[in-house]
Design an enzyme around this catalytic site. Structure first.
Site, PDB file in Angstrom:
ATOM      1  N   ARG A 107       4.800   3.642  -4.388  1.00  0.00           N
ATOM      2  CA  ARG A 107       3.529   3.234  -3.928  1.00  0.00           C
ATOM      3  C   ARG A 107       3.040   1.879  -3.690  1.00  0.00           C
ATOM      4  NH1 ARG A 107       2.960   8.132  -5.329  1.00  0.00           N
ATOM      5  NH2 ARG A 107       4.033   7.363  -7.045  1.00  0.00           N
ATOM      6  N   THR A 108       3.124   1.282  -4.794  1.00  0.00           N
ATOM      7  CA  THR A 108       2.591   0.026  -4.880  1.00  0.00           C
ATOM      8  C   THR A 108       3.756  -1.202  -4.226  1.00  0.00           C
ATOM      9  OG1 THR A 108       1.892   0.119  -7.334  1.00  0.00           O
ATOM     10  CG2 THR A 108       1.991  -2.061  -6.533  1.00  0.00           C
ATOM     11  N   LYS A 157      22.002 -11.446 -14.152  1.00  0.00           N
ATOM     12  CA  LYS A 157      22.975 -12.260 -14.495  1.00  0.00           C
ATOM     13  C   LYS A 157      22.408 -13.290 -15.588  1.00  0.00           C
ATOM     14  CE  LYS A 157      24.821 -12.993  -9.970  1.00  0.00           C
ATOM     15  NZ  LYS A 157      25.030 -13.860  -8.854  1.00  0.00           N
ATOM     16  N   ARG A 165       5.923  -7.362 -10.050  1.00  0.00           N
ATOM     17  CA  ARG A 165       5.908  -6.050 -11.297  1.00  0.00           C
ATOM     18  C   ARG A 165       7.240  -6.435 -12.157  1.00  0.00           C
ATOM     19  NH1 ARG A 165       5.246   0.421 -10.472  1.00  0.00           N
ATOM     20  NH2 ARG A 165       3.166  -0.451  -9.970  1.00  0.00           N
ATOM     21  N   HIS A 173      -3.232  -4.297 -13.929  1.00  0.00           N
ATOM     22  CA  HIS A 173      -2.618  -3.403 -12.592  1.00  0.00           C
ATOM     23  C   HIS A 173      -3.752  -3.922 -11.474  1.00  0.00           C
ATOM     24  CE1 HIS A 173      -0.549  -1.836  -9.342  1.00  0.00           C
ATOM     25  NE2 HIS A 173      -0.247  -0.725  -9.903  1.00  0.00           N
TER      26      HIS A 173
HETATM   27  C1  NCD Z   1       0.917   3.238 -11.899  1.00  0.00           C
HETATM   28  C2  NCD Z   1       1.447   1.920 -12.611  1.00  0.00           C
HETATM   29  O1  NCD Z   1       2.723   1.693 -12.116  1.00  0.00           O
HETATM   30  O2  NCD Z   1       0.995   1.506 -13.401  1.00  0.00           O
HETATM   31  N1  NCD Z   1       1.377   3.694 -10.686  1.00  0.00           N
HETATM   32  C3  NCD Z   1       1.111   3.043  -9.459  1.00  0.00           C
HETATM   33  O3  NCD Z   1       0.956   1.595  -9.605  1.00  0.00           O
HETATM   34  N2  NCD Z   1       0.432   3.655  -8.702  1.00  0.00           N
HETATM   35  C4  NCD Z   1       0.730   4.367 -12.782  1.00  0.00           C
HETATM   36  C5  NCD Z   1       1.920   5.087 -13.569  1.00  0.00           C
HETATM   37  O4  NCD Z   1       3.120   4.521 -13.402  1.00  0.00           O
HETATM   38  O5  NCD Z   1       1.616   6.136 -14.144  1.00  0.00           O
END
Ligand code: NCD
Length: 348
Positions: free
Chosen positions: A51-52, A80, A101, A129
């Site tokens: 999703r993100t 590397k 991320r 997040h």
């Molecule tokens: C979450 C995350 O990555 O922290 N998911 C997301 O970004 N929609 C929640 C999760 O991984 O459980």
């Protein structure tokens, strides 16, 4: 607003503006389809994401921009042995905005020190997040009509969940919100977050049983037990199915309850719930794209130069084994009482 590391750092009035823009974009997408023409997003995902990652990419594309990036650290030069500093400096030569991320807490903050470009935290380990929180706020506002005066149950893995920490911090800006923290001992919210409630005089109660507390809730925020963040896999095995929301558990719930989940779900919400009109987690997914479009729009429209960091002499050394300072060399010292990256208080 140069970087988005923690939504708590963004003024409430600014958050409101972004949420209003998200609404306008959702109703009038055509109006915005060229506003970021020629802009390039670098999307750096060192940890898995569906999703993100996709919502950031589609957000940029729907505003007329382009996207480069990777979704597997093994396909980047990190495999590397390249440092975060060198990766960020390199990517900054190509892109106008960076979304990252990474599994280390404080990594987004660290990355932001090495670029003049805007850096957005798409999840730094179990820490924060911010854009999931923006998504959550937009969804709550859209479906609940307000961001104050409600009781929210946070259920599941409150210990390792970055979405939980982010959401609590940002909701603390709004009036009269009561938190019900539903978790077994092993998954309880960290002490520093309990201190946050106390310091900010926010109302919270702790509970273990979901069913017994469901009738009080206006919002139920379910979370996945974060297998990848357990030091001891046996503990994970013991608690992984501790909560499963099903129709039976919803019997006493309010008719206008909002059921949210950042997703991915594993087993914590039974599929039979998906057709319940109170289940909003797939609408939440869509809201996430509009919230990110609105964020991009404001970041580019109001880009405010460099962020001003206060450096202290020396290198940051933090004892949190999950902190970016454990792996990235020579990170400048930012904090006196707590780590300037993962925010963990230093032991005296
Ligand atoms: C979450 C995350 O990555 O922290 N998911 C997301 O970004 N929609 C929640 C999760 O991984 O459980």
């Amino acid at each position: 607003m140069k970087n988005i590391i923690d939504l708590y750092d963004v003024e409430k009035s600014k958050i409101e503006k972004i949420l209003n823009t998200a609404e306008d974009i959702q109703s009038n997408p055509k109006k915005y389809e060229k506003v970021l023409e020629g802009k390039i997003l670098a999307s750096l995902f060192f940890e898995p994401s569906t999703r993100t990652n996709f919502s950031f990419s589609t957000a940029m594309m729907r505003l007329g921009g382009n996207v480069i990036g990777f979704s597997d650290a093994n396909s980047s030069s990190t495999a590397k042995g390249e440092s975060l500093k060198d990766t960020i400096k390199t990517v900054s030569a190509y892109a106008d905005v960076i979304v990252m991320r990474n599994s280390y807490e404080g990594s987004a903050k660290a990355g932001s020190l090495y670029t003049d470009k805007t850096l957005i935290n798409a999840g730094d380990g179990g820490h924060l997040h911010p854009t999931q929180t923006l998504t959550d706020l937009y969804t709550i506002k859209k479906y609940h009509g307000k961001l104050n005066d409600f009781t929210i149950g946070l259920c599941g893995d409150l210990k390792h969940g970055r979405t939980i920490q982010s959401l609590i911090k940002s909701l603390s800006k709004y009036e009269n919100i009561k938190f019900v923290l539903i978790a077994p001992k092993e998954l309880e919210l960290n002490d520093f977050m309990i201190d946050f409630f106390k310091k900010n005089q926010i109302s919270y109660t702790k509970a273990v049983n979901l069913e017994e507390n469901i009738a009080d809730l206006d919002i139920l925020y379910m979370t996945r037990v974060q297998k990848e963040r357990f030091d001891d896999i046996n503990i994970y095995e013991r608690v992984k199915n501790v909560y499963v929301l099903d129709n039976k558990k919803l019997v006493n719930a309010k008719e206008n309850l909002c059921i949210l989940h950042p997703l991915p779900r594993v087993d914590e919400i039974a599929e039979e719930i998906d057709s319940d009109p109170r289940a909003l987690y797939f609408q939440q997914v869509e809201c996430g794209m509009y919230a990110r479009m609105a964020l991009f729009y404001h970041l580019f429209k109001e880009k405010s130069g460099k962020s001003s960091e206060k450096y202290t002499e020396g290198t940051e050394i933090c004892e949190n084994p999950r902190c970016i300072t454990q792996v990235e060399k020579n990170l400048p010292k930012l904090g006196l009482k707590a780590c300037g990256y993962c925010e963990r208080e230093f032991k005296k």
